[in-house]
Write a protein that holds these residues in place. Structure first.
Motif, mmCIF file in Angstrom:
data_model
loop_
_atom_site.group_PDB
_atom_site.id
_atom_site.type_symbol
_atom_site.label_atom_id
_atom_site.label_comp_id
_atom_site.label_asym_id
_atom_site.label_seq_id
_atom_site.Cartn_x
_atom_site.Cartn_y
_atom_site.Cartn_z
ATOM 1 N N LEU A 33 28.317 43.724 32.077
ATOM 2 C CA LEU A 33 29.718 44.052 32.347
ATOM 3 C C LEU A 33 29.870 44.871 33.627
ATOM 4 N N SER A 34 28.883 45.677 33.939
ATOM 5 C CA SER A 34 28.953 46.541 35.113
ATOM 6 C C SER A 34 28.540 45.854 36.411
ATOM 7 N N HIS A 35 27.654 44.865 36.328
ATOM 8 C CA HIS A 35 27.067 44.324 37.553
ATOM 9 C C HIS A 35 27.329 42.844 37.824
ATOM 10 N N LYS A 36 27.754 42.100 36.842
ATOM 11 C CA LYS A 36 27.957 40.658 37.016
ATOM 12 C C LYS A 36 29.445 40.345 37.156
ATOM 13 N N PRO A 37 29.762 39.237 37.809
ATOM 14 C CA PRO A 37 31.171 38.859 37.963
ATOM 15 C C PRO A 37 31.706 38.213 36.679
ATOM 16 N N VAL A 38 32.283 39.026 35.844
ATOM 17 C CA VAL A 38 32.769 38.589 34.533
ATOM 18 C C VAL A 38 34.263 38.905 34.436
ATOM 19 N N ASP A 39 35.049 37.939 33.994
ATOM 20 C CA ASP A 39 36.475 38.182 33.755
ATOM 21 C C ASP A 39 36.759 38.442 32.283
ATOM 22 N N ILE A 40 36.014 37.752 31.389
ATOM 23 C CA ILE A 40 36.232 37.880 29.949
ATOM 24 C C ILE A 40 34.880 38.056 29.267
ATOM 25 N N TYR A 41 34.766 39.074 28.430
ATOM 26 C CA TYR A 41 33.556 39.331 27.648
ATOM 27 C C TYR A 41 33.623 38.436 26.415
ATOM 28 N N PHE A 135 44.862 39.175 29.090
ATOM 29 C CA PHE A 135 44.312 38.754 30.374
ATOM 30 C C PHE A 135 45.159 37.640 30.978
ATOM 31 N N VAL A 136 45.447 37.785 32.247
ATOM 32 C CA VAL A 136 46.108 36.740 33.023
ATOM 33 C C VAL A 136 45.208 36.497 34.228
ATOM 34 N N PRO A 137 44.755 35.266 34.422
ATOM 35 C CA PRO A 137 43.866 35.003 35.563
ATOM 36 C C PRO A 137 44.519 35.429 36.873
ATOM 37 N N GLY A 138 43.730 36.067 37.691
ATOM 38 C CA GLY A 138 44.232 36.517 38.982
ATOM 39 C C GLY A 138 44.056 35.452 40.043
ATOM 40 N N GLY A 139 44.705 35.656 41.133
ATOM 41 C CA GLY A 139 44.561 34.774 42.279
ATOM 42 C C GLY A 139 43.364 35.176 43.113
ATOM 43 N N LYS A 140 43.183 34.493 44.205
ATOM 44 C CA LYS A 140 42.065 34.797 45.091
ATOM 45 C C LYS A 140 42.105 36.278 45.467
ATOM 46 N N GLY A 141 40.968 36.902 45.363
ATOM 47 C CA GLY A 141 40.860 38.327 45.629
ATOM 48 C C GLY A 141 40.943 39.187 44.386
ATOM 49 N N GLU A 142 41.400 38.608 43.270
ATOM 50 C CA GLU A 142 41.556 39.368 42.029
ATOM 51 C C GLU A 142 40.553 38.956 40.952
ATOM 52 N N ARG A 143 39.838 37.882 41.194
ATOM 53 C CA ARG A 143 38.884 37.391 40.193
ATOM 54 C C ARG A 143 37.609 38.238 40.219
ATOM 55 N N ALA A 144 36.859 38.175 39.149
ATOM 56 C CA ALA A 144 35.615 38.949 39.068
ATOM 57 C C ALA A 144 34.679 38.614 40.219
ATOM 58 N N ILE A 145 34.572 37.363 40.569
ATOM 59 C CA ILE A 145 33.667 36.975 41.651
ATOM 60 C C ILE A 145 34.142 37.539 42.981
ATOM 61 N N ASP A 146 35.442 37.737 43.130
ATOM 62 C CA ASP A 146 35.967 38.356 44.346
ATOM 63 C C ASP A 146 35.687 39.857 44.364
ATOM 64 N N ARG A 147 35.703 40.477 43.175
ATOM 65 C CA ARG A 147 35.443 41.911 43.079
ATOM 66 C C ARG A 147 33.957 42.233 43.228
ATOM 67 N N LYS A 148 33.101 41.261 42.866
ATOM 68 C CA LYS A 148 31.650 41.502 42.904
ATOM 69 C C LYS A 148 30.928 40.334 43.577
ATOM 70 N N PRO A 149 31.232 40.063 44.842
ATOM 71 C CA PRO A 149 30.599 38.922 45.513
ATOM 72 C C PRO A 149 29.096 39.098 45.697
ATOM 73 N N GLU A 150 28.631 40.337 45.694
ATOM 74 C CA GLU A 150 27.193 40.590 45.843
ATOM 75 C C GLU A 150 26.373 40.013 44.695
ATOM 76 N N ALA A 151 27.032 39.719 43.586
ATOM 77 C CA ALA A 151 26.335 39.175 42.420
ATOM 78 C C ALA A 151 25.779 37.780 42.702
ATOM 79 N N LEU A 152 26.312 37.098 43.698
ATOM 80 C CA LEU A 152 25.833 35.758 44.035
ATOM 81 C C LEU A 152 24.612 35.800 44.939
#
Length: 154
Positions: A33-41, A135-152
């Motif tokens: 939860l702290s380090h991976k790009p996750v939107d829903i647990y 939860f409401v899916p966010g647009g570009k810049g609001e998704r988990a992958i946008d918040r934690k791009p280093e995870a890739l």
């Protein structure tokens, strides 16, 4: 009754120390939860079948708070899972108190598993959840992958 492990062909060895298992489970969950790009647990607070009867005992208040606080801190919604009736009400109450968002899911593995999120509706009603708590899916810049791009990377 076919268990999760049987349905998915999983072999769970004997868990000789349930407390140690739970500490490891919480450590791994909070790490993800702290380090991976996750939107829903998803499948929150799931324990193997051999520990399921001890769910309320093993999910202590301290363990619950560690997980829900990690979800809240990282903007991750807590899934209310219809198939497994997870998480339990104490977890949902703690998540609501911490200000977490929620999502309904059926976790269907076959047509027989598809429901109408009865457990989610029951829990949402019992906890007084409103649409703003979901939860409401966010647009570009609001998704988990946008918040934690280093995870890739790596």
């Amino acid at each position: 009754l076919v268990t999760f492990a049987q349905r998915h062909g999983l072999k769970v060895g004997t868990i000789s120390d349930p407390q140690e298992f739970m500490d490891t489970l919480v450590e791994r969950a909070t790490g993800i939860l702290s380090h991976k790009p996750v939107d829903i647990y998803a499948n929150p607070t799931f324990v193997p079948d051999q520990l399921a009867a001890r769910y309320d005992e093993l999910w202590t208040d301290e363990r619950i708070l560690q997980v829900v606080r990690a979800a809240k801190k990282n903007g991750i919604a807590i899934e209310i899972n219809n198939r497994y009736k997870l998480p339990g009400r104490r977890v949902l109450e703690a998540a609501k108190a911490e200000g977490c968002r929620f999502a309904f899911a059926t976790n269907n593995g076959s047509p027989a598993d598809i429901g109408r999120c009865e457990y989610g509706v029951e829990m949402a009603t019992a906890l007084g959840l409103r649409w703003q708590d979901f939860f409401v899916p966010g647009g570009k810049g609001e998704r988990a992958i946008d918040r934690k791009p280093e995870a890739l990377k790596g």
